[in-house]
Design a protein around this motif. Sequence first.
Motif, PDB file in Angstrom:
ATOM      1  N   GLY A 285     -12.690   5.096  12.407  1.00  0.00           N
ATOM      2  CA  GLY A 285     -12.868   4.504  11.136  1.00  0.00           C
ATOM      3  C   GLY A 285     -12.935   3.116  10.821  1.00  0.00           C
ATOM      4  O   GLY A 285     -12.603   2.532  12.033  1.00  0.00           O
ATOM      5  N   ASN A 286     -13.277   2.472   9.770  1.00  0.00           N
ATOM      6  CA  ASN A 286     -13.214   0.943   9.749  1.00  0.00           C
ATOM      7  C   ASN A 286     -12.973   0.599   8.577  1.00  0.00           C
ATOM      8  O   ASN A 286     -12.877  -0.751   8.222  1.00  0.00           O
ATOM      9  CB  ASN A 286     -14.756   0.429  10.151  1.00  0.00           C
ATOM     10  N   THR A 287     -12.245   1.235   7.591  1.00  0.00           N
ATOM     11  CA  THR A 287     -11.681   0.885   6.347  1.00  0.00           C
ATOM     12  C   THR A 287     -10.600   1.493   5.878  1.00  0.00           C
ATOM     13  O   THR A 287     -10.628   2.561   5.888  1.00  0.00           O
ATOM     14  CB  THR A 287     -12.903   0.999   5.425  1.00  0.00           C
ATOM     15  N   THR A 288      -9.542   0.882   5.342  1.00  0.00           N
ATOM     16  CA  THR A 288      -8.253   1.532   4.907  1.00  0.00           C
ATOM     17  C   THR A 288      -8.033   0.563   3.565  1.00  0.00           C
ATOM     18  O   THR A 288      -8.143  -0.475   3.721  1.00  0.00           O
ATOM     19  CB  THR A 288      -7.235   1.784   5.863  1.00  0.00           C
ATOM     20  N   VAL A 289      -7.475   1.658   2.659  1.00  0.00           N
ATOM     21  CA  VAL A 289      -6.988   0.644   1.527  1.00  0.00           C
ATOM     22  C   VAL A 289      -5.738   1.536   1.112  1.00  0.00           C
ATOM     23  O   VAL A 289      -5.582   2.563   1.230  1.00  0.00           O
ATOM     24  CB  VAL A 289      -8.050   0.903   0.276  1.00  0.00           C
ATOM     25  N   TRP A 290      -4.637   0.788   0.707  1.00  0.00           N
ATOM     26  CA  TRP A 290      -3.249   1.240   0.372  1.00  0.00           C
ATOM     27  C   TRP A 290      -2.764   0.361  -1.004  1.00  0.00           C
ATOM     28  O   TRP A 290      -2.627  -0.754  -0.732  1.00  0.00           O
ATOM     29  CB  TRP A 290      -2.610   1.438   1.317  1.00  0.00           C
ATOM     30  N   VAL A 291      -2.838   1.069  -2.159  1.00  0.00           N
ATOM     31  CA  VAL A 291      -2.240   0.510  -3.294  1.00  0.00           C
ATOM     32  C   VAL A 291      -0.818   1.271  -3.317  1.00  0.00           C
ATOM     33  O   VAL A 291      -0.961   2.500  -3.717  1.00  0.00           O
ATOM     34  CB  VAL A 291      -3.122   0.549  -4.472  1.00  0.00           C
ATOM     35  N   TYR A 292       0.269   0.596  -3.165  1.00  0.00           N
ATOM     36  CA  TYR A 292       1.618   1.367  -3.757  1.00  0.00           C
ATOM     37  C   TYR A 292       1.685   1.549  -5.341  1.00  0.00           C
ATOM     38  O   TYR A 292       1.216   1.004  -5.937  1.00  0.00           O
ATOM     39  CB  TYR A 292       2.689   0.385  -3.302  1.00  0.00           C
ATOM     40  N   LYS A 293       2.591   2.782  -5.312  1.00  0.00           N
ATOM     41  CA  LYS A 293       2.700   2.867  -6.684  1.00  0.00           C
ATOM     42  C   LYS A 293       3.364   1.992  -7.638  1.00  0.00           C
ATOM     43  O   LYS A 293       3.398   1.803  -8.924  1.00  0.00           O
ATOM     44  CB  LYS A 293       3.513   4.427  -6.972  1.00  0.00           C
ATOM     45  N   LYS A 294       4.132   1.245  -7.026  1.00  0.00           N
ATOM     46  CA  LYS A 294       5.095   0.178  -7.659  1.00  0.00           C
ATOM     47  C   LYS A 294       4.970  -1.135  -7.145  1.00  0.00           C
ATOM     48  O   LYS A 294       4.683  -1.348  -5.712  1.00  0.00           O
ATOM     49  CB  LYS A 294       6.406   0.491  -7.729  1.00  0.00           C
ATOM     50  N   ARG A 295       4.655  -2.395  -7.729  1.00  0.00           N
ATOM     51  CA  ARG A 295       4.654  -3.783  -7.289  1.00  0.00           C
ATOM     52  C   ARG A 295       5.723  -4.201  -6.258  1.00  0.00           C
ATOM     53  O   ARG A 295       5.563  -4.886  -5.437  1.00  0.00           O
ATOM     54  CB  ARG A 295       4.499  -4.504  -8.488  1.00  0.00           C
ATOM     55  N   ASP A 296       7.088  -3.554  -6.784  1.00  0.00           N
ATOM     56  CA  ASP A 296       8.164  -4.050  -5.668  1.00  0.00           C
ATOM     57  C   ASP A 296       8.294  -3.159  -4.523  1.00  0.00           C
ATOM     58  O   ASP A 296       9.198  -3.610  -3.879  1.00  0.00           O
ATOM     59  CB  ASP A 296       9.432  -3.779  -6.692  1.00  0.00           C
ATOM     60  N   ARG A 297       7.407  -2.284  -4.260  1.00  0.00           N
ATOM     61  CA  ARG A 297       7.401  -1.643  -2.770  1.00  0.00           C
ATOM     62  C   ARG A 297       6.909  -2.583  -1.781  1.00  0.00           C
ATOM     63  O   ARG A 297       5.657  -3.272  -1.962  1.00  0.00           O
ATOM     64  CB  ARG A 297       6.534  -0.301  -3.124  1.00  0.00           C
TER      65      ARG A 297
END
Length: 372
Positions: A285-297
């Motif tokens: 692979g060459n791309t990963t994105v991770w957005v946490y559910k909460k800003r304080d994580r």
Amino acid sequence: MDSLLCHELTLALGLARQAALISRTVLSEFFLAQQKSEVDSVTKSDFSPVTVADFAIQALLAGTLSEAFPDDGLVGEESADELRGNPRLLQQVAAVLKVAQGWEARDENHVCDVIDLCKGEGKGRTWVFDPIDGTKTFLKGKQYAINIALLAKREGRGSREEIVSVVACPLLDWTLGTGGGGEVINDASVDKTGRGAVIYCVKGHGVFVEPLFDKTEEEKPRQIPRHAEQVKTVEGLKSVTCWQSLDSGVDTVHENVAEKLGMDFPGNDLLGWVNRWVCLALGVGNTTVWVYKKRDRKAKIWDHAGAMLLFKEVGGKITDVDGKDIVLAEGRLLDQNFGFLAAPEAVHGIVLEAVQGAMREKEETRAGGGSI
């Protein structure tokens, strides 16, 4: 490899193999005990199980590295608090440590003491490690990794930088990435040869991979080409994510980003972060994105430090989803960043725009009272 860090790299590679041997031994014993309903484990605050392997490997790494480099700091995931209160589990850890060669605990108290050398935040040159990344999949006989990283102070700056990375993947095929770019893997993609893979680098010297077990004298380490540099358009993007075991991330954002970029989704699907970084480094692979559910994580340093360097060394760029560089400040959490975005450098800005667009759409949907 011509580097001033050859001693550190050689020691870390040997430790990775010994740690992998411990993990393989414990896994075999775990399955046997499971059949007899005699499994001992404890539970951490994040509700993931802790195994004998976690404790034994951290003791091996901390004990060996503290003796070899007494001035270096140590940061590891585990604490010996649970062991001190569970004599039977402590006996099991001490027993399995005898599988490894090169370091011996004086007694069971010594096992606890060296594990707790890793409870600090690390100052100056620091070893960071995750004894088992992907404990949940480890207990199912699926993909997991052992992460060993060395960080050093950046000259003139308060943050640190990754300078050595060694990752052992006992169930990963070391030839991945040589199949012409068509491979797609998940946690169940187990190497049937039993040889596994160890992937490693020293900053500025490229990434190498070789068999973890049963390496012959004729087999030379394979250098991974700087494949991410060759990707100039979004048509070349290949996703790495965590979909089947999604927990802390926002599924709608990740899927929306892939749709915006015309990227197959989920693509490579792996629970452990270290395995995801390895997948990116190998070019599966060459791309990963991770957005946490909460800003304080906030992310834990041992899930990323060192392993991120592998992708950077093949031409990848890594920021958080706000576009900020990842800051490896002193501490156990990456508390100056929110989420992750890794992509080939030439298209990183395009991916970032898609991610932030998807995040705005999510917030607009939430403000409008819609479901996420």
